[in-house]
Motif scaffolding. Structure first.
Motif, PDB file in Angstrom:
ATOM      1  N   LEU A 277       0.822  -1.206   0.000  1.00  0.00           N
ATOM      2  CA  LEU A 277       0.000   0.000   0.000  1.00  0.00           C
ATOM      3  C   LEU A 277       0.858   1.259   0.000  1.00  0.00           C
ATOM      4  O   LEU A 277       0.484   2.278  -0.576  1.00  0.00           O
ATOM      5  CB  LEU A 277      -0.938  -0.001   1.217  1.00  0.00           C
ATOM      6  N   ALA A 278       2.026   1.191   0.635  1.00  0.00           N
ATOM      7  CA  ALA A 278       2.913   2.363   0.727  1.00  0.00           C
ATOM      8  C   ALA A 278       3.445   2.800  -0.630  1.00  0.00           C
ATOM      9  O   ALA A 278       3.814   3.963  -0.809  1.00  0.00           O
ATOM     10  CB  ALA A 278       4.072   2.060   1.676  1.00  0.00           C
ATOM     11  N   ILE A 279       3.485   1.859  -1.594  1.00  0.00           N
ATOM     12  CA  ILE A 279       4.091   2.170  -2.898  1.00  0.00           C
ATOM     13  C   ILE A 279       3.219   1.689  -4.055  1.00  0.00           C
ATOM     14  O   ILE A 279       3.717   1.425  -5.147  1.00  0.00           O
ATOM     15  CB  ILE A 279       5.499   1.542  -3.007  1.00  0.00           C
ATOM     16  N   PHE A 280       1.917   1.600  -3.831  1.00  0.00           N
ATOM     17  CA  PHE A 280       1.038   1.004  -4.846  1.00  0.00           C
ATOM     18  C   PHE A 280       1.090   1.766  -6.165  1.00  0.00           C
ATOM     19  O   PHE A 280       0.893   1.193  -7.237  1.00  0.00           O
ATOM     20  CB  PHE A 280      -0.405   0.928  -4.339  1.00  0.00           C
ATOM     21  N   ASP A 281       1.367   3.073  -6.105  1.00  0.00           N
ATOM     22  CA  ASP A 281       1.342   3.881  -7.320  1.00  0.00           C
ATOM     23  C   ASP A 281       2.532   3.633  -8.246  1.00  0.00           C
ATOM     24  O   ASP A 281       2.529   4.097  -9.389  1.00  0.00           O
ATOM     25  CB  ASP A 281       1.263   5.374  -6.970  1.00  0.00           C
ATOM     26  N   VAL A 282       3.546   2.912  -7.766  1.00  0.00           N
ATOM     27  CA  VAL A 282       4.689   2.593  -8.633  1.00  0.00           C
ATOM     28  C   VAL A 282       4.805   1.092  -8.888  1.00  0.00           C
ATOM     29  O   VAL A 282       5.785   0.628  -9.477  1.00  0.00           O
ATOM     30  CB  VAL A 282       6.020   3.136  -8.037  1.00  0.00           C
ATOM     31  N   LEU A 283       3.835   0.317  -8.451  1.00  0.00           N
ATOM     32  CA  LEU A 283       3.846  -1.118  -8.702  1.00  0.00           C
ATOM     33  C   LEU A 283       3.439  -1.391 -10.149  1.00  0.00           C
ATOM     34  O   LEU A 283       2.676  -0.624 -10.742  1.00  0.00           O
ATOM     35  CB  LEU A 283       2.871  -1.835  -7.764  1.00  0.00           C
ATOM     36  N   PRO A 284       3.919  -2.483 -10.730  1.00  0.00           N
ATOM     37  CA  PRO A 284       3.479  -2.830 -12.089  1.00  0.00           C
ATOM     38  C   PRO A 284       1.991  -3.141 -12.119  1.00  0.00           C
ATOM     39  O   PRO A 284       1.426  -3.653 -11.149  1.00  0.00           O
ATOM     40  CB  PRO A 284       4.315  -4.071 -12.423  1.00  0.00           C
ATOM     41  N   LYS A 285       1.352  -2.831 -13.216  1.00  0.00           N
ATOM     42  CA  LYS A 285      -0.085  -3.050 -13.348  1.00  0.00           C
ATOM     43  C   LYS A 285      -0.470  -4.515 -13.235  1.00  0.00           C
ATOM     44  O   LYS A 285      -1.615  -4.845 -12.951  1.00  0.00           O
ATOM     45  CB  LYS A 285      -0.582  -2.479 -14.674  1.00  0.00           C
ATOM     46  N   THR A 286       0.500  -5.383 -13.462  1.00  0.00           N
ATOM     47  CA  THR A 286       0.227  -6.819 -13.392  1.00  0.00           C
ATOM     48  C   THR A 286       0.204  -7.359 -11.967  1.00  0.00           C
ATOM     49  O   THR A 286      -0.186  -8.508 -11.745  1.00  0.00           O
ATOM     50  CB  THR A 286       1.302  -7.586 -14.180  1.00  0.00           C
ATOM     51  N   ASP A 287       0.612  -6.535 -10.992  1.00  0.00           N
ATOM     52  CA  ASP A 287       0.595  -6.985  -9.607  1.00  0.00           C
ATOM     53  C   ASP A 287      -0.853  -7.258  -9.186  1.00  0.00           C
ATOM     54  O   ASP A 287      -1.723  -6.395  -9.357  1.00  0.00           O
ATOM     55  CB  ASP A 287       1.211  -5.922  -8.695  1.00  0.00           C
ATOM     56  N   PRO A 288      -1.142  -8.423  -8.622  1.00  0.00           N
ATOM     57  CA  PRO A 288      -2.539  -8.777  -8.302  1.00  0.00           C
ATOM     58  C   PRO A 288      -3.190  -7.887  -7.246  1.00  0.00           C
ATOM     59  O   PRO A 288      -4.423  -7.864  -7.138  1.00  0.00           O
ATOM     60  CB  PRO A 288      -2.436 -10.222  -7.805  1.00  0.00           C
ATOM     61  N   GLN A 289      -2.381  -7.140  -6.469  1.00  0.00           N
ATOM     62  CA  GLN A 289      -2.950  -6.293  -5.423  1.00  0.00           C
ATOM     63  C   GLN A 289      -3.242  -4.864  -5.879  1.00  0.00           C
ATOM     64  O   GLN A 289      -3.933  -4.125  -5.175  1.00  0.00           O
ATOM     65  CB  GLN A 289      -1.993  -6.227  -4.223  1.00  0.00           C
ATOM     66  N   VAL A 290      -2.723  -4.460  -7.023  1.00  0.00           N
ATOM     67  CA  VAL A 290      -2.756  -3.050  -7.417  1.00  0.00           C
ATOM     68  C   VAL A 290      -4.167  -2.482  -7.449  1.00  0.00           C
ATOM     69  O   VAL A 290      -4.436  -1.407  -6.893  1.00  0.00           O
ATOM     70  CB  VAL A 290      -2.057  -2.841  -8.776  1.00  0.00           C
ATOM     71  N   LYS A 291      -5.084  -3.158  -8.096  1.00  0.00           N
ATOM     72  CA  LYS A 291      -6.447  -2.635  -8.240  1.00  0.00           C
ATOM     73  C   LYS A 291      -7.092  -2.418  -6.881  1.00  0.00           C
ATOM     74  O   LYS A 291      -7.662  -1.353  -6.606  1.00  0.00           O
ATOM     75  CB  LYS A 291      -7.287  -3.587  -9.085  1.00  0.00           C
ATOM     76  N   LEU A 292      -7.007  -3.409  -6.016  1.00  0.00           N
ATOM     77  CA  LEU A 292      -7.612  -3.294  -4.693  1.00  0.00           C
ATOM     78  C   LEU A 292      -6.968  -2.157  -3.886  1.00  0.00           C
ATOM     79  O   LEU A 292      -7.662  -1.376  -3.226  1.00  0.00           O
ATOM     80  CB  LEU A 292      -7.479  -4.621  -3.944  1.00  0.00           C
ATOM     81  N   LEU A 293      -5.644  -2.041  -3.957  1.00  0.00           N
ATOM     82  CA  LEU A 293      -4.932  -0.998  -3.203  1.00  0.00           C
ATOM     83  C   LEU A 293      -5.339   0.397  -3.669  1.00  0.00           C
ATOM     84  O   LEU A 293      -5.563   1.292  -2.851  1.00  0.00           O
ATOM     85  CB  LEU A 293      -3.427  -1.185  -3.347  1.00  0.00           C
ATOM     86  N   LYS A 294      -5.445   0.576  -4.974  1.00  0.00           N
ATOM     87  CA  LYS A 294      -5.849   1.881  -5.512  1.00  0.00           C
ATOM     88  C   LYS A 294      -7.254   2.244  -5.065  1.00  0.00           C
ATOM     89  O   LYS A 294      -7.524   3.390  -4.677  1.00  0.00           O
ATOM     90  CB  LYS A 294      -5.770   1.865  -7.038  1.00  0.00           C
ATOM     91  N   GLU A 295      -8.159   1.265  -5.112  1.00  0.00           N
ATOM     92  CA  GLU A 295      -9.546   1.534  -4.747  1.00  0.00           C
ATOM     93  C   GLU A 295      -9.695   1.803  -3.256  1.00  0.00           C
ATOM     94  O   GLU A 295     -10.469   2.684  -2.847  1.00  0.00           O
ATOM     95  CB  GLU A 295     -10.423   0.363  -5.190  1.00  0.00           C
ATOM     96  N   TYR A 296      -8.949   1.059  -2.440  1.00  0.00           N
ATOM     97  CA  TYR A 296      -8.991   1.299  -0.997  1.00  0.00           C
ATOM     98  C   TYR A 296      -8.468   2.699  -0.681  1.00  0.00           C
ATOM     99  O   TYR A 296      -9.103   3.462   0.064  1.00  0.00           O
ATOM    100  CB  TYR A 296      -8.162   0.237  -0.270  1.00  0.00           C
ATOM    101  N   ASN A 297      -7.341   3.065  -1.258  1.00  0.00           N
ATOM    102  CA  ASN A 297      -6.771   4.382  -0.988  1.00  0.00           C
ATOM    103  C   ASN A 297      -7.703   5.504  -1.447  1.00  0.00           C
ATOM    104  O   ASN A 297      -7.890   6.501  -0.734  1.00  0.00           O
ATOM    105  CB  ASN A 297      -5.417   4.513  -1.686  1.00  0.00           C
TER     106      ASN A 297
END
Length: 383
Positions: A277-297
């Motif tokens: 969550l601390a670095i979700f904005d620089v994670l690759p789009k293929t990371d399975p957590q990215v969508k959930l982290l962006k929406e939670y934030n």
């Protein structure tokens, strides 16, 4: 003692990774919350409470599914283990909850465990100490990754940097004691030498004496293990004393609050294991957590005007595990929820991807953390 009680109809939320609870029609799921909303550990408990309240509001707005209703009763423990035990008993005996989320700290969680085990009500701790779930206890789970996972992340990085002589500076509470134990055990296995083993109290406001002693020993790096405000004080003292060796912190300070308390200048270059969550904005789009982290934030920022924190994510994940358990078992009794939590497999969450088993009631591994460095007042992943 402040009490917040909210009733909701559980709905499919856009940021709960597609969970569908239509099978769990009818009945009520009553969730208890124990969070350190005020007191020294409020930086943990406040975002946990707010996250759960946010989930309630989001779910209410969706109108529910097949009449399955969730009632959440939340109490402020103030970070006090005795109060946590009293309130856990109250949640079970008076409020008749089917599951408890929290407490926020390791010490409180260890105190509450006997209550949950005796009363046969599942407890999902929001604290990191490994002793919460090891050895495994039938009714106890937790959402933060075990502290030995964080310790191993740090030591793996240190090994690559050719660091061998380490100074420890740990807080004398449950979280610090557990972390100290894990670091020392792993360090021995991995060939590190602990050349200093200093401690500080949870309420101490100056650690220059310990750090001056450490400076004289000339270690290759310092590992500080604790939760704020202590680590922020250590960071300031390191800067004041002109100590220029690498400084590692635990995952217990993986929020912007640490940088704010320590000051961006003093914190510059500090390294630690943090949830994605601390670095979700620089994670690759293929990371399975990215969508959930962006929406939670995005949801948290919309509701509260600030970014979501890793600590709030622990409560999010507990809610996610409960919802998944209700879906799996189709029921809302303590036994059904407990069984459903234990069956969680490849469940994408804020803290990682949970795969629980009867032998593992945490369900997270090294992939739950990324090593980050404070750079210009923000977290940056270490390549």
């Amino acid at each position: 003692m402040k009490r917040v009680a909210v009733t909701l109809l559980l709905a499919l939320m856009p940021f709960v990774a597609g969970i569908n609870l239509s099978e769990a029609a009818g009945g009520t799921v009553r969730i208890g919350g124990l969070f350190a909303v005020t007191g020294p550990a409020s930086f943990l408990g406040e975002p946990e409470k707010k996250t759960l309240e946010m989930l309630v509001a989001e779910a209410n707005a969706k109108g529910g599914i097949n009449g399955m209703k969730i009632e959440a009763v939340i109490y402020d423990t103030q970070g006090d283990a005795t109060k946590a035990v009293q309130l856990a008993t109250k949640l079970i005996k008076n409020d008749k909850v089917s599951v408890i989320v929290g407490p926020s700290t390791t010490g409180e969680s260890m105190a509450v465990i006997p209550v949950a085990e005796k009363e046969r009500v599942p407890l999902i701790s929001c604290a990191a100490g490994i002793k919460i779930t090891e050895p495994v206890k039938k009714w106890v789970f937790k959402t933060p990754a075990n502290d030995h996972v964080a310790a191993e992340k740090i030591l793996n990085h240190a090994a690559k940097a050719n660091i061998r002589n380490i100074a420890l500076l740990t807080v004398t509470d449950g979280f610090g004691s557990s972390g100290r134990e894990q670091i020392k055990a792993l360090a021995a296995q991995k060939g590190f030498k602990i050349v200093a083993d200093e401690v500080y109290g949870p309420k101490d406001t100056d650690m220059t004496a310990q750090l001056t002693k450490i400076r004289g020993i000339r270690p290759d790096a310092i590992i500080c293990w604790g939760t704020n405000p202590g680590p922020a004080v250590v960071t300031k003292n390191v800067k004041q004393l002109g100590i220029r060796i690498p400084l590692y912190m635990s995952h217990g300070v993986a929020s912007k609050k640490y940088i704010e308390l320590a000051g961006a200048d003093a914190a510059e270059g500090v390294m630690l294991p943090a949830g994605k969550l601390a670095i979700f904005d620089v994670l690759p789009k293929t990371d399975p957590q990215v969508k959930l982290l962006k929406e939670y934030n995005a949801s948290y920022k919309k509701n509260y005007g600030v970014e979501a924190s890793t600590f709030g994510g622990y409560a999010y994940d507990a809610f996610l595990l409960i919802a998944n358990a209700v879906r799996k078992t189709g029921g809302s009794t303590p036994e059904q929820i407990r069984n459903g939590i234990e069956q969680a497999q490849r469940l994408v969450s804020v803290s990682g991807i949970f795969s629980m088993t009867p032998r593992d009631h945490n369900g997270l591994d090294l992939s739950a953390f990324e090593m980050v460095r404070v750079t210009k007042g923000d977290w940056q992943p270490i390549k």
